[in-house]
Design a protein around this motif. Structure first.
Motif, PDB file in Angstrom:
ATOM      1  N   LYS A 173       0.394  -1.565  -0.212  1.00 35.13           N
ATOM      2  CA  LYS A 173      -0.353  -0.274   0.417  1.00 35.13           C
ATOM      3  C   LYS A 173       0.962   1.181  -0.346  1.00 35.13           C
ATOM      4  N   LEU A 174       1.811   1.188   0.451  1.00 35.87           N
ATOM      5  CA  LEU A 174       2.736   2.737   0.928  1.00 35.87           C
ATOM      6  C   LEU A 174       3.216   3.301  -0.609  1.00 35.87           C
ATOM      7  N   ILE A 175       4.271   1.793  -1.372  1.00 37.77           N
ATOM      8  CA  ILE A 175       4.434   1.687  -2.624  1.00 37.77           C
ATOM      9  C   ILE A 175       4.183   2.144  -4.185  1.00 37.77           C
ATOM     10  N   ALA A 176       1.858   1.604  -3.671  1.00 39.97           N
ATOM     11  CA  ALA A 176       1.063   2.455  -4.221  1.00 39.97           C
ATOM     12  C   ALA A 176       0.960   3.256  -3.904  1.00 39.97           C
ATOM     13  N   GLY A 177       0.904   3.914  -2.592  1.00 40.72           N
ATOM     14  CA  GLY A 177       0.719   5.873  -2.087  1.00 40.72           C
ATOM     15  C   GLY A 177       1.815   5.999  -2.861  1.00 40.72           C
ATOM     16  N   GLN A 178       3.010   5.908  -3.209  1.00 37.66           N
ATOM     17  CA  GLN A 178       4.081   6.611  -3.755  1.00 37.66           C
ATOM     18  C   GLN A 178       4.141   6.814  -5.322  1.00 37.66           C
ATOM     19  N   GLY A 179       3.302   6.095  -5.943  1.00 40.22           N
ATOM     20  CA  GLY A 179       2.668   6.256  -7.278  1.00 40.22           C
ATOM     21  C   GLY A 179       3.885   5.528  -8.184  1.00 40.22           C
ATOM     22  N   ASN A 180       3.878   4.322  -7.140  1.00 36.59           N
ATOM     23  CA  ASN A 180       4.772   3.080  -8.311  1.00 36.59           C
ATOM     24  C   ASN A 180       3.258   2.171  -7.928  1.00 36.59           C
ATOM     25  N   ARG A 181       4.517   0.836  -8.240  1.00 33.41           N
ATOM     26  CA  ARG A 181       3.825  -0.111  -9.315  1.00 33.41           C
ATOM     27  C   ARG A 181       4.654  -1.549  -8.648  1.00 33.41           C
ATOM     28  N   ILE A 182       4.151  -2.856  -8.574  1.00 32.93           N
ATOM     29  CA  ILE A 182       3.983  -4.268  -8.302  1.00 32.93           C
ATOM     30  C   ILE A 182       3.566  -4.729  -9.174  1.00 32.93           C
ATOM     31  N   LEU A 183       4.075  -5.813  -9.803  1.00 33.18           N
ATOM     32  CA  LEU A 183       3.316  -6.298 -11.255  1.00 33.18           C
ATOM     33  C   LEU A 183       3.303  -7.684 -10.405  1.00 33.18           C
ATOM     34  N   TYR A 184       2.744  -8.550 -10.754  1.00 35.12           N
ATOM     35  CA  TYR A 184       2.782  -9.744 -10.530  1.00 35.12           C
ATOM     36  C   TYR A 184       2.924 -11.142 -11.422  1.00 35.12           C
ATOM     37  N   ASN A 185       3.105 -12.030 -11.801  1.00 38.98           N
ATOM     38  CA  ASN A 185       3.476 -12.923 -12.816  1.00 38.98           C
ATOM     39  C   ASN A 185       4.294 -12.885 -13.789  1.00 38.98           C
ATOM     40  N   GLN A 186       5.281 -11.784 -13.059  1.00 37.43           N
ATOM     41  CA  GLN A 186       6.472 -11.945 -14.169  1.00 37.43           C
ATOM     42  C   GLN A 186       8.188 -12.511 -13.595  1.00 37.43           C
ATOM     43  N   ASP A 187       8.005 -13.002 -13.970  1.00 40.46           N
ATOM     44  CA  ASP A 187       9.517 -14.178 -14.394  1.00 40.46           C
ATOM     45  C   ASP A 187      10.613 -12.759 -14.857  1.00 40.46           C
ATOM     46  N   VAL A 188      11.466 -12.593 -14.028  1.00 38.81           N
ATOM     47  CA  VAL A 188      13.045 -12.485 -14.942  1.00 38.81           C
ATOM     48  C   VAL A 188      13.380 -13.202 -15.026  1.00 38.81           C
ATOM     49  N   ARG A 189      13.744 -13.185 -16.100  1.00 35.48           N
ATOM     50  CA  ARG A 189      14.872 -14.400 -16.826  1.00 35.48           C
ATOM     51  C   ARG A 189      16.443 -13.935 -17.067  1.00 35.48           C
ATOM     52  N   GLN A 190      16.753 -12.288 -16.992  1.00 39.29           N
ATOM     53  CA  GLN A 190      18.286 -11.957 -16.616  1.00 39.29           C
ATOM     54  C   GLN A 190      17.641 -10.306 -16.606  1.00 39.29           C
TER      55      GLN A 190
END
Length: 511
Positions: A245-262
């Motif tokens: 909630k704090l991150i969203a309140g800063q105008g930032n975002r969390i994206l889910y189901n995101q598999d970083v490979r590199q």
């Protein structure tokens, strides 16, 4: 002095702000995202799973809420700081309840020790086990305090980017006998075998072997005394949700189901990340909250690494793993504390089986978590939520968890039913297990190690993967696998280290 209250929240970043990508939304990644947002960065957190938390994921099943872990909240000021950075009060979102006792430690013969910060109560219990050891408590706590002042207050949130940083603290570490193991320092003060177990088990909470972990980790004893042990109402997941909630309140975002490979590297610097579907997300800085060994071994090309080569990663030592059984019961067990540690008939020998021989023993020591002792809302009315955790070898052990998991669970259930949870098997109405394979495959932990690198002296401070990558510019690491280590205070402090390493966002803006 009157409390001036929270400071004004930082300006919400715009599309022109430098971009920071955080890989993983464990507590280290969430804390890093908040701190980067406070520095003016536009932050994107990329999470492989379908909700935030990483190892602190919340499983909801059959009306029960199971915190995957961690469940022991200490040094709550490290959380409070994150709310203050956003101009808010943590108490407006989170209710922490102090635990008393911190833990009930039950021995195999049925005797128990209620471990707390109540000195007189602790001394009374020590006297029951060994009257001659009563004076040892104050001496040991004084030693723990001295270690705490150096190891946590002075060094816990400081980067160890240069070897000279280690040389500077070497005299203090020698004076504090950091060359001893935790068990060795405890045994220097206490004579009674059971009391030696009571005061030496803490490294197991951060993936360490009490007989191998440096006595610097004796600071945990004083840390708990200083700030207490707490539980969040709504479970640890409430803390995860609060940070999201704090991150969203800063105008930032969390994206889910995101598999970083590199992690994309150009001219020796991180410039973004590449996802499993081929999408590249550009970034001015990259922060990895993924397991540090997996970060270097699988997310960075070998040519981008000089220190953390494949060979070095392979020969490093890793923590034990965990077998966790989550279960809900259709009745309540009112006599069971929030935190119970059930020690088996063997201590040193069992730990040797787990860390050294890497075999699955027939006996076990367990941590039993009953959050509904504090917060009944985590289960349906009249029911209890539990998890029981057993330290087991990491995947270097030759254990077929596909065939061993259910028999092992049944053995644990039988032991619990015969001791603190009578009639357990008939009461279970919801069940789920996690094995070392889940740590490897679901949480991307190298060799299924639940806590990353083992916290031994030669893998601590400068010897751990640095918070600012030694190999790649603009790449930073947070979480259990970097400095200062595992456990909520360590993980949150790893994000705190970034304050002195990552430049303010406005210093990167070009006109």
């Amino acid at each position: 002095m009157l409390d001036p209250g929270p400071k004004p929240a930082p300006r919400t970043p715009d599309d022109r702000a430098p971009h920071a990508v955080v890989i993983g939304s464990g507590f280290g990644g969430l804390a890093a995202a908040v701190r980067l947002g406070a520095k003016g960065y536009r932050v994107t957190v990329l999470e492989k799973l379908d909700q935030p938390g990483g190892r602190a994921y919340v499983h909801k099943q059959d009306g029960f809420s199971f915190d995957a872990g961690p469940t022991i909240v200490t040094a709550p000021y490290l959380f409070e700081e994150l709310w203050k950075l956003c101009g808010k009060r943590m108490s407006d979102d989170i209710t922490l309840k102090p635990m008393s006792p911190f833990y009930r430690i039950r021995f195999d013969d049925g005797t128990f020790f209620d471990y707390s910060d109540d000195r007189n109560a602790v001394l009374d219990q020590i006297a029951r086990f060994c009257p001659d050891d009563v004076p040892a408590y104050d001496r040991f706590m004084a030693a723990s305090h001295e270690i705490f002042k150096v190891g946590f207050e002075q060094l816990g949130d400081q980067p160890f980017s240069r070897f000279t940083d280690m040389l500077k603290i070497a005299p203090a570490m020698l004076r504090l006998e950091s060359y001893r193991s935790v068990y060795s320092l405890v045994a220097k003060h206490f004579k009674d075998p059971k009391l030696r177990q009571v005061f030496s088990f803490h490294p197991l909470l951060i993936g360490g072997n009490p007989f191998m972990s440096s006595s610097v980790y004796c600071l945990i004893t004083y840390l708990e005394k200083q700030w207490g042990v707490h539980s969040a109402m709504g479970g640890t997941g409430a803390l995860v949700a609060g940070l999201a909630k704090l991150i969203a309140g800063q105008g930032n975002r969390i994206l889910y189901n995101q598999d970083v490979r590199q992690i994309v590297v150009e001219h020796g610097a991180a410039t973004g990340v590449k996802l499993a579907d081929g999408e590249v997300i550009k970034a001015d800085i990259v922060v990895s909250n993924a397991d540090s060994a997996s970060t270097y071994r699988y997310l960075l090309a070998p040519e981008a690494r000089r220190r953390w080569t494949d060979a070095k990663i392979e020969r490093s030592r890793y923590s034990m793993s965990l077998f966790v059984w989550y279960f809900g019961t259709k009745r309540r067990y009112e006599d069971v504390k929030h935190h119970t540690i059930l020690l088996g008939p063997r201590y040193r020998e069992l730990i040797s089986d787990i860390f050294g021989r890497k075999v699955l023993a027939d006996d076990f020591s367990l941590y039993l978590h009953r959050p509904t002792a504090t917060d009944p809302s985590l289960a349906p009315p009249g029911c209890d939520t539990f998890y029981v955790l057993s330290p087991v070898p990491n995947l270097l052990g030759d254990i077929d968890w596909h065939s061993k998991a259910e028999p092992y669970r049944a053995s644990i259930a039988k032991m619990l039913g015969a001791t603190v949870l009578p009639g357990l098997e008939e009461q279970v109405v919801s069940s789920k297990i996690t094995t070392p394979l889940d740590f490897q495959d679901r949480l991307s932990s190298f060799r299924g190690a639940a806590f990353g690198l083992e916290p031994v002296l030669w893998q601590s401070a400068w010897f751990r993967p640095h918070n600012q990558s030694e190999d790649v510019k603009n790449l930073y690491l947070v979480g259990a696998g970097t400095h200062p280590g595992a456990g909520l205070p360590g993980v949150l402090s790893s994000a705190r280290v970034l304050d002195s390493l990552v430049p303010e966002a406005n210093s990167l803006v070009t006109s």
